[in-house]
Design a protein around this motif. Structure first.
Motif: not given
Length: 168
Positions: A66-72, A103-108, A138-141, A158-168
């Motif tokens: 999956r290239r991108q997360a679905p918008w919701s 003309g704005g769309q539902d997008s990230w 806004p950004f696209e995760p 509280a997630l381990p550093g190796w898992l939470a490294r990119d999501a902050a």
């Protein structure tokens, strides 16, 4: 309901599931607990296990790329951590930066979390037209970031550093 992160056998994030579903996967020997809640335990007549925060599947599951997360709408609120992009208070709605009327769309990149008051005050105008600058853009995760952000804030920290490294 607490969410539990599910990792593939290769430690890639796959999804989040309810705490009950995570316990069932562990009890059926389909997953192992990688990290547990420090003070929460699941008890039954014949079982007493720590409540899983992160589980890893025992068998590898092939998932289409999956290239991108679905918008919701929920995804936008989670991405912005339920904080209004205009004032920083608790957000309950989603606002379009460029309104749909223009003309704005539902997008990230065109939606932000907003409190009801600011959403109503901005109305069908852009932030510049309304004189309401965004506190953060806004950004696209990525799909993996979207799953990690879906976890509760206290769980995410509280997630381990190796898992939470990119999501902050």
């Amino acid at each position: 309901m607490r969410d539990t992160l599910v990792l593939n056998a290769s430690f890639e994030p796959l999804s989040t599931v309810s705490l009950n579903r995570a316990v069932v996967l562990v009890l059926q020997d389909k997953a192992v607990v990688e990290q547990a809640h420090p003070e929460l335990r699941m008890r039954g007549a014949a079982v007493d296990i720590p409540a899983p925060r992160v589980i890893r599947l025992c068998r590898y599951v092939r998932v289409p790329f999956r290239r991108q997360a679905p918008w919701s709408r929920r995804g936008v609120l989670v991405r912005d951590r339920h904080r209004c992009a205009y004032c920083g208070r608790r957000a309950t709605t989603v606002d379009h930066v460029v309104p749909r009327a223009q003309g704005g769309q539902d997008s990230w990149l065109n939606t932000v979390a907003s409190c009801a008051e600011d959403n109503h005050r901005k109305a069908a105008r852009t932030p510049e037209q309304a004189g309401m600058p965004l506190l953060r853009q806004p950004f696209e995760p990525t799909p993996a970031d979207a799953m990690l952000l879906a976890l509760a804030v206290e769980d995410f920290d509280a997630l381990p550093g190796w898992l939470a490294r990119d999501a902050a």
